[in-house]
Design a protein around this motif. Structure first.
Motif, PDB file in Angstrom:
ATOM      1  N   ARG A   1      72.220  50.404   2.502  1.00  0.00           N
ATOM      2  CA  ARG A   1      72.667  50.708   1.151  1.00  0.00           C
ATOM      3  C   ARG A   1      72.110  52.041   0.707  1.00  0.00           C
ATOM      4  O   ARG A   1      70.963  52.360   0.959  1.00  0.00           O
ATOM      5  CB  ARG A   1      72.202  49.640   0.169  1.00  0.00           C
TER       6      ARG A   1
ATOM      7  N   ARG B   1      73.016  55.225  -2.581  1.00  0.00           N
ATOM      8  CA  ARG B   1      73.786  55.533  -3.784  1.00  0.00           C
ATOM      9  C   ARG B   1      74.598  56.806  -3.590  1.00  0.00           C
ATOM     10  O   ARG B   1      74.174  57.732  -2.938  1.00  0.00           O
ATOM     11  CB  ARG B   1      72.874  55.745  -4.981  1.00  0.00           C
ATOM     12  N   VAL B   2      75.760  56.823  -4.222  1.00  0.00           N
ATOM     13  CA  VAL B   2      76.569  58.024  -4.288  1.00  0.00           C
ATOM     14  C   VAL B   2      76.124  58.754  -5.546  1.00  0.00           C
ATOM     15  O   VAL B   2      76.045  58.152  -6.614  1.00  0.00           O
ATOM     16  CB  VAL B   2      78.068  57.669  -4.386  1.00  0.00           C
TER      17      VAL B   2
ATOM     18  N   TYR C   1      77.364  47.725  -4.475  1.00  0.00           N
ATOM     19  CA  TYR C   1      78.390  48.144  -3.531  1.00  0.00           C
ATOM     20  C   TYR C   1      77.760  48.617  -2.227  1.00  0.00           C
ATOM     21  O   TYR C   1      76.775  49.353  -2.239  1.00  0.00           O
ATOM     22  CB  TYR C   1      79.241  49.272  -4.129  1.00  0.00           C
ATOM     23  N   GLU C   2      78.302  48.198  -1.115  1.00  0.00           N
ATOM     24  CA  GLU C   2      77.803  48.613   0.193  1.00  0.00           C
ATOM     25  C   GLU C   2      78.693  49.725   0.726  1.00  0.00           C
ATOM     26  O   GLU C   2      79.864  49.498   1.011  1.00  0.00           O
ATOM     27  CB  GLU C   2      77.788  47.434   1.159  1.00  0.00           C
ATOM     28  N   MET C   3      78.120  50.921   0.814  1.00  0.00           N
ATOM     29  CA  MET C   3      78.873  52.066   1.302  1.00  0.00           C
ATOM     30  C   MET C   3      79.341  51.801   2.726  1.00  0.00           C
ATOM     31  O   MET C   3      78.634  51.214   3.530  1.00  0.00           O
ATOM     32  CB  MET C   3      78.003  53.324   1.265  1.00  0.00           C
TER      33      MET C   3
ATOM     34  N   ARG D   1      86.890  55.591   3.568  1.00  0.00           N
ATOM     35  CA  ARG D   1      86.282  56.564   2.660  1.00  0.00           C
ATOM     36  C   ARG D   1      87.150  56.893   1.447  1.00  0.00           C
ATOM     37  O   ARG D   1      86.670  56.931   0.321  1.00  0.00           O
ATOM     38  CB  ARG D   1      85.955  57.845   3.419  1.00  0.00           C
TER      39      ARG D   1
ATOM     40  N   GLU E   1      87.142  54.011  -0.915  1.00  0.00           N
ATOM     41  CA  GLU E   1      85.804  53.856  -1.483  1.00  0.00           C
ATOM     42  C   GLU E   1      85.617  54.777  -2.686  1.00  0.00           C
ATOM     43  O   GLU E   1      85.179  54.348  -3.751  1.00  0.00           O
ATOM     44  CB  GLU E   1      84.802  54.204  -0.384  1.00  0.00           C
TER      45      GLU E   1
ATOM     46  N   LEU F   1      85.152  53.395  -6.547  1.00  0.00           N
ATOM     47  CA  LEU F   1      83.948  53.701  -7.320  1.00  0.00           C
ATOM     48  C   LEU F   1      84.278  54.556  -8.542  1.00  0.00           C
ATOM     49  O   LEU F   1      83.710  54.359  -9.615  1.00  0.00           O
ATOM     50  CB  LEU F   1      82.913  54.395  -6.439  1.00  0.00           C
TER      51      LEU F   1
END
Length: 83
Positions: A4, A6-7, A55-57, A62, A65, A69
């Motif tokens: 995990r 963060r973006v 959320y699991e990247m 992509r 995703e 998000l």
């Protein structure tokens, strides 16, 4: 093993809503309803912050995703702004 991370820019609390504008439960419900229509296959849960924080990247392609998000963050921002 799930990794995990963060973006940047997602999950971070933005400045609060406009002074005097307190989001009502009705408004929050309406925004969540609109989001669930846009994301019918997602289990959004009760709190939108959890959708981003948990959320699991890499669990989606992509491009999906980023779109997912972004849509969840925009819904959170709309609730906070009272829009």
């Amino acid at each position: 093993m799930a990794v995990r991370f963060r973006v940047r820019g997602f999950g971070r609390r933005r400045p609060g809503p406009v002074v005097g504008a307190v989001p009502s439960a009705e408004h929050e419900g309406r925004v969540c309803s609109e989001l669930s229509v846009d994301l019918p296959d997602e289990d959004l849960g009760e709190y939108l912050y959890d959708c981003i924080d948990l959320y699991e990247m890499g669990s989606k392609p992509r491009c999906e995703e980023v779109e997912y998000l972004g849509m969840v963050q925009e819904a959170i921002d709309r609730i906070e702004r009272g829009e």
